[in-house]
Write an enzyme that holds these catalytic residues in place. Structure first.
Site, short mmCIF file in Angstrom:
data_model
loop_
_atom_site.label_atom_id
_atom_site.label_comp_id
_atom_site.label_asym_id
_atom_site.label_seq_id
_atom_site.Cartn_x
_atom_site.Cartn_y
_atom_site.Cartn_z
N HIS A 206 0.80 -1.23 0.00
CA HIS A 206 0.00 0.00 0.00
C HIS A 206 0.83 1.27 0.00
O HIS A 206 0.30 2.36 -0.12
CB HIS A 206 -0.93 0.02 1.22
CG HIS A 206 -0.21 0.27 2.51
ND1 HIS A 206 0.35 -0.75 3.25
CD2 HIS A 206 0.06 1.41 3.18
CE1 HIS A 206 0.93 -0.24 4.31
NE2 HIS A 206 0.77 1.06 4.30
C1 UD1 Z 1 -1.40 5.87 5.87
C2 UD1 Z 1 -0.08 6.26 6.52
C3 UD1 Z 1 0.89 5.10 6.46
C4 UD1 Z 1 0.29 3.84 7.04
C5 UD1 Z 1 -1.03 3.55 6.33
C6 UD1 Z 1 -1.70 2.34 6.92
C7 UD1 Z 1 0.40 8.67 6.21
C8 UD1 Z 1 1.29 9.65 5.55
N1 UD1 Z 1 0.57 7.39 5.83
O1 UD1 Z 1 -1.14 5.65 4.48
O2 UD1 Z 1 2.03 5.42 7.21
O3 UD1 Z 1 1.18 2.75 6.82
O4 UD1 Z 1 -1.89 4.69 6.49
O5 UD1 Z 1 -2.74 1.90 6.10
O6 UD1 Z 1 -0.38 9.04 7.05
N2 UD1 Z 1 -8.38 5.76 1.24
C9 UD1 Z 1 -9.66 5.31 1.02
N3 UD1 Z 1 -10.32 4.77 2.09
C10 UD1 Z 1 -9.77 4.66 3.32
C11 UD1 Z 1 -8.44 5.11 3.51
C12 UD1 Z 1 -7.77 5.66 2.44
O7 UD1 Z 1 -10.20 5.37 -0.06
O8 UD1 Z 1 -10.43 4.16 4.24
C13 UD1 Z 1 -7.66 6.41 0.11
C14 UD1 Z 1 -7.39 7.88 0.42
O9 UD1 Z 1 -8.46 8.70 0.08
C15 UD1 Z 1 -6.14 8.14 -0.39
C16 UD1 Z 1 -5.42 6.80 -0.35
O10 UD1 Z 1 -6.38 5.80 -0.02
O11 UD1 Z 1 -6.45 8.46 -1.70
C17 UD1 Z 1 -4.27 6.80 0.63
O12 UD1 Z 1 -4.74 7.05 1.95
P1 UD1 Z 1 -3.91 7.94 3.00
O13 UD1 Z 1 -4.65 8.00 4.27
O14 UD1 Z 1 -3.47 9.19 2.35
O15 UD1 Z 1 -2.57 7.14 3.22
P2 UD1 Z 1 -2.31 5.59 3.42
O16 UD1 Z 1 -1.71 5.03 2.17
O17 UD1 Z 1 -3.48 4.87 3.96
#
Ligand code: UD1
Length: 359
Positions: A206
């Site tokens: 991820h």
């Molecule tokens: C975040 C953390 C990372 C951790 C990971 C665990 C930061 C910088 N990174 O990364 O350290 O390892 O969480 O999972 O905080 N999204 C959804 N639904 C959700 C969650 C996310 O659609 O429930 C989408 C978001 O809108 C975004 C992407 O997934 O477009 C990434 O999500 P984001 O929270 O930015 O970072 P993670 O990759 O989850």
């Protein structure tokens, strides 16, 4: 004490599950969910299954650039802290929710307790590194999972406020690993029920660093060469990319699942032939379960795991991953760098004995 705990991302829910239970025996805890992870299977299912107390506040902040997400969290967290006037703010790990909590509390002169302090990858190209460094330097009390993390803080002049308590994730892992749990089917990415094969590899991916199509394809190409299928519960970030790749290149051995709940993940890590991941948490869980792991990233998150081939770094490169997977691991049963699974009690003891007025 009145403690405001700020969580927002999946690994933080897992950590809060173990610590909240213990913390609430002697403190008033107010849980704040920033909203960073909002899908039901990334958030609600963890609160339900792990019996995490319901958040008093859900700030509904998610998505956007790092700056936008963090900025929106700052505004919302400030309102909560001004309203609640806590004695301390408790933060976990290295996400944008952690950073936002740290900046807001520091500006309001509220002491910060940072759990999982002192981890360093040694490069700012990793988006979480800036969150780790900033949070540690703004915190009053730094609680490390390992001796290596504490040594990192010693080098940065933070010795006096740092303590080792073992890894809080180990508490949660043991709680669920000791339960007999066999998920016969799990939810596939197209909504279908998927039978769990007897022999399989368990993969998660991820991170921003591996979320390009080229990197993911290299990892899939490696997994397609193995003798058993690979189970891959997909983080929302990679959903469409993973589905497109499987359709376009007709992979036969990659089983795409919706993100799974914690007990299912514990089952998968315990029963997998090997684990391939870029998750800091899953590499530790593989270590606890004594399942060999290949970690696809240029930097090590938990250097303690890199012994006896129990965890090996690989580039997002087919040949490199296959070469690392071909090696066997050697386990020293006496080597326990993450403590004994009683971190929650140790953290509470450290908090009890710490004089926050001095910091
Ligand atoms: C975040 C953390 C990372 C951790 C990971 C665990 C930061 C910088 N990174 O990364 O350290 O390892 O969480 O999972 O905080 N999204 C959804 N639904 C959700 C969650 C996310 O659609 O429930 C989408 C978001 O809108 C975004 C992407 O997934 O477009 C990434 O999500 P984001 O929270 O930015 O970072 P993670 O990759 O989850």
């Amino acid at each position: 004490m009145k403690i405001v705990t700020i969580v927002g991302a999946r690994p933080q829910f897992i950590k809060a599950a173990a610590l909240s239970r213990e913390l609430r025996k002697e403190h008033e805890e107010i849980l704040v969910h920033t909203g960073q992870h909002y899908d039901s299977n990334m958030s609600d299912v963890f609160f339900e299954e792990m019996e995490i107390p319901a958040p008093k506040y859900n700030l509904g902040v998610s998505g956007g650039s790092h700056a936008k997400m963090t900025a929106n969290m700052l505004i919302e967290i400030e309102k909560v802290l001004v309203e609640e006037k806590p004695d301390a703010v408790l933060l976990y790990g290295d996400t944008n929710s952690t950073l936002a909590g740290a900046l807001t509390a520091a500006k309001l002169l509220i002491p910060i307790i940072h759990i999982e302090a002192g981890n360093r990858l040694g490069t700012l190209t990793n988006p979480e590194e800036v969150n780790r460094i900033t949070t540690d330097h703004l915190s009053s009390l730094l609680i490390c999972s390992t001796e290596t993390s504490k040594e990192n803080l010693d080098k940065e002049g933070l010795s006096e406020r740092s303590f080792v308590a073992g890894n809080i994730m180990y508490d949660s892992f043991l709680h669920f690993a000791n339960k007999e749990w066999i998920p016969h089917t799990l939810l596939g990415l197209n909504g279908e029920q998927v039978e769990i094969p007897e022999n399989f590899y368990y993969m998660t991916c991820h991170r921003q660093e591996n979320s390009g199509e080229k990197e993911l394809k290299e990892i899939f190409d490696a997994m397609e060469c193995l003798e058993y299928p690979t189970i891959y519960p997909v983080h929302p970030r990679n959903k469409s990319r993973a589905m497109n790749l499987v359709n376009q290149f007709n992979y036969k051995k990659i089983i795409l699942l919706d993100a799974v709940k914690y007990s299912d993940s514990v089952y998968l890590v315990k029963n997998a032939k090997k684990v391939v991941t870029d998750s800091g948490g899953l590499q530790c869980e593989a270590f606890y379960a004594k399942t060999q792991c290949v970690f696809v990233l240029d930097y090590v998150v938990w250097p303690e795991t890199l012994v006896g081939n129990r965890n090996q770094l690989a580039k997002p490169d087919k040949q490199d991953i296959l070469e690392k997977l071909s090696k066997e691991q050697v386990i020293d049963e006496n080597y326990k760098p993450f403590g004994d699974g009683n971190s929650a009690a140790k953290i509470c003891e450290i908090i009890r004995n710490f004089d926050f007025r001095l910091k």
